[in-house]
Write an enzyme that holds these catalytic residues in place. Structure first.
Site, PDB file in Angstrom:
ATOM      1  N   CYS A 123       0.853  -1.184   0.000  1.00  0.00           N
ATOM      2  CA  CYS A 123       0.000   0.000   0.000  1.00  0.00           C
ATOM      3  C   CYS A 123       0.894   1.240   0.000  1.00  0.00           C
ATOM      4  O   CYS A 123       2.098   1.133   0.230  1.00  0.00           O
ATOM      5  CB  CYS A 123      -0.949   0.004   1.196  1.00  0.00           C
ATOM      6  N   PRO A 124       0.341   2.421  -0.263  1.00  0.00           N
ATOM      7  CA  PRO A 124       1.167   3.620  -0.394  1.00  0.00           C
ATOM      8  C   PRO A 124       2.034   3.918   0.821  1.00  0.00           C
ATOM      9  O   PRO A 124       3.193   4.293   0.680  1.00  0.00           O
ATOM     10  CB  PRO A 124       0.147   4.737  -0.626  1.00  0.00           C
TER      11      PRO A 124
END
Length: 574
Positions: A123-124
């Site tokens: 995920c970011p």
């Protein structure tokens, strides 16, 4: 007519267990079959199957999201599915189980058991979603009888990396990611890609779709999938740029956090102490503001370009980002430079064809030179000045906000933080707050972080004071949610929202919106972009500290009150 025995079971054993049983029973009756369903719920086993019924059964169906003992069904033809599949597609589930010819339907294969699966989650931020998705997939795979090895690409790099032997022995590869993941090592394997949020919220569905829809990477797609891919093409086109942006944000975030905290630490010695040369405060400000914040935009631009064009995009992206800093185009300029560099580099990579003897010059000389030339001249002569004007205008507008406008902005940013808890809307609000830190505008960042803390905190408090509205598992999860909320990890609210979105999500949005509005109205500011409650202990890191704590408390109480009003007491909850 076929006699079927079935078992339904879900983790809480309250809703899906009974809904799946009722759907299967009603559908079987319509098709002229008889089904006996054993329901394994939080209250124990309801309508247990007898030995005689099992002996009589022609087929067995297990619709479960948790492990169910299969030993008593030894020798029986058996199918498996998730409870959500049984609820949504009972006709299809029974048709597949009974061997009906549904070849034209791309349905989950119910009898695929004992697969060896490898997965990558990313995920970011690489903090919460990455590991929550990994845990969810592991549990779903174990419940379905599969072996799964997950590589988590978090903020500290890859953990439990997949070996060549792992990949070679895998029947299936799942990539659950919202950022760029290099898939070249999976060439020739069956690969399925999904959003990391889907793996967190619906891991059983992700596994089922992966088994049915995975395609061999690098091989031609089966003809019947072309229509499916065409239908998804417009959505993929929209999600592509967003994914590239989040990749850039994920690489930039550690730099922003480190730089912001170092700047905050310099204020321990006094708000203006860094102005005196040779002091520790000056050194901390030099590291945080003079170095970390200076490379923030180039890193953002460089890795946006890297996500689009892989390594050829990195050089023009980094250089374009540095030009954005030098031209005062800031965060917006870095985004524009990153996308321009990525698409230019990818176009050059795909279009330039050289003789074999000169091919080695392409990645180290020709593409970096030409792409940097295009991006650099574009930034200097075309993009830099108007984007710099936009940044200056935005900064001036935010600095001159009246109380009413500040409250409205706080309401908007706060509500966005709770809409999808780590998803696109949440990340958009967070990126907006972070981008303004480099301009010295720190009030929006304060509103964003406070609003991101209240969803898990409000849920944790609700599980304490309204125990009859939550299952025992949810009450236990509330303890962990409290720590996640204090640490500014909004994703701690996801398990609750996934189970009851219609009541939980509006409550979270209302509480976060109130927090954001109060933070802006009370003039709170924040120098650090992350850290949660631990940042509050740093002197001068938070402006109007008491009012900031009040805003967080108020939003938490509003969230809790909304949950108590909207959620109904559970029947026979211990």
């Amino acid at each position: 007519m076929t006699f079927i025995v079935a078992v339904t079971a879900c983790p809480t054993g309250i809703a899906h267990t009974h809904l799946a049983a009722e759907a299967l029973e009603a559908t079987a009756r319509r098709r002229g079959h008889t089904v006996r369903v054993e329901r394994q719920s939080a209250q124990g086993i309801e309508h247990p199957l007898s030995e005689a019924e099992i002996a009589k059964a022609e087929v067995v169906l297990i619709a479960a999201d948790i492990r169910v003992d299969e030993s008593r069904f030894a020798g029986k033809r058996m199918g498996m599915c998730s409870t959500s599949e049984a609820i949504r597609h009972p006709e299809l589930v029974l048709a597949r189980l009974l061997g009906a010819a549904w070849e034209d339907v791309a349905a989950p294969a119910l009898v695929q058991q004992g697969l060896t699966i490898v997965a990558v989650t990313a995920c970011p931020t690489g903090i919460a979603h990455t590991f929550m998705a990994a845990d969810a997939l592991k549990k779903a795979a174990a419940a379905a009888g599969h072996t799964l090895h997950v590589e988590t690409q978090g903020s500290v790099g890859a953990k439990t990396p997949l070996s060549e032997a792992d990949i070679a022995s895998a029947d299936l590869v799942i990539i659950a990611a919202d950022t760029h993941v290099d898939d070249t090592r999976f060439q020739g394997r069956r690969v399925y890609k999904a959003a990391v949020g889907e793996a967190v919220k619906h891991p059983q569905d992700v596994l089922s779709r992966a088994m049915a829809e995975a395609t061999v990477l690098g091989a031609a797609k089966p003809a019947y999938r072309e229509a499916v891919q065409a239908a998804k093409a417009s959505h993929a086109a929209r999600s592509g740029p967003y994914k590239h942006l989040l990749t850039g944000v994920s690489y930039m975030l550690p730099i922003v956090v480190a730089g912001g905290l170092l700047i905050a630490l310099s204020f321990v010695f006094g708000i203006k102490a860094f102005e005196q040369e040779g002091t520790l405060a000056a050194a901390l400000m030099s590291i945080g503001g003079g170095a970390a914040f200076k490379i923030m935009v180039p890193v953002l631009a460089g890795f946006i370009a890297y996500s689009i064009a892989d390594r050829p995009g990195l050089a023009p992206g980094l250089i374009g980002g540095m030009l954005a800093v030098n031209l005062n185009a800031g965060f917006l300029g870095g985004i524009v430079a990153g996308f321009l560099a990525g698409y230019v580099a990818r176009w050059l990579r795909d279009k330039i064809t050289l003789p074999a003897a000169l091919e080695t010059l392409k990645p180290v000389l020709i593409i970096p030179l030409l792409s940097t030339l295009v991006v650099g001249l574009g930034m200097v002569y075309v993009i830099g000045t108007p984007v710099a004007y936009l940044m200056t205008s935005l900064t001036g507008f935010l600095s001159g906000l009246g109380t009413t406008n500040a409250v409205m902005l706080g309401l908007l940013l706060g509500g966005m933080m709770a809409v999808d808890m780590g998803g696109p809307v949440n990340k958009a609000a967070y990126a907006f707050g972070v981008s303004l830190l480099t301009t010295g505008t720190t009030a929006p960042m304060a509103a964003v972080m406070a609003a991101g803390m209240t969803p898990p905190l409000g849920l944790a408090l609700a599980t304490l004071i309204a125990r009859n509205r939550f299952t025992p598992d949810e009450r236990e999860a509330g303890k962990a949610a409290a720590m996640l909320g204090l640490s500014f990890i909004t994703e701690g609210a996801i398990p609750f929202a996934a189970k009851d979105p219609a009541r939980v999500i509006p409550s979270l949005i209302l509480g976060s919106a109130v927090t954001g509005a109060l933070s802006m109205a009370l003039g709170c500011t924040l120098m650090a972009p992350h850290g949660g409650i631990f940042v509050l202990a740093i002197p001068n890191a938070v402006g109007n500290l008491a009012q900031y704590a009040l805003a967080i408390l108020a939003g938490t109480l509003v969230t809790t009150a909304s949950l108590v009003i909207l959620k109904k007491p559970l029947p026979q909850t211990p």
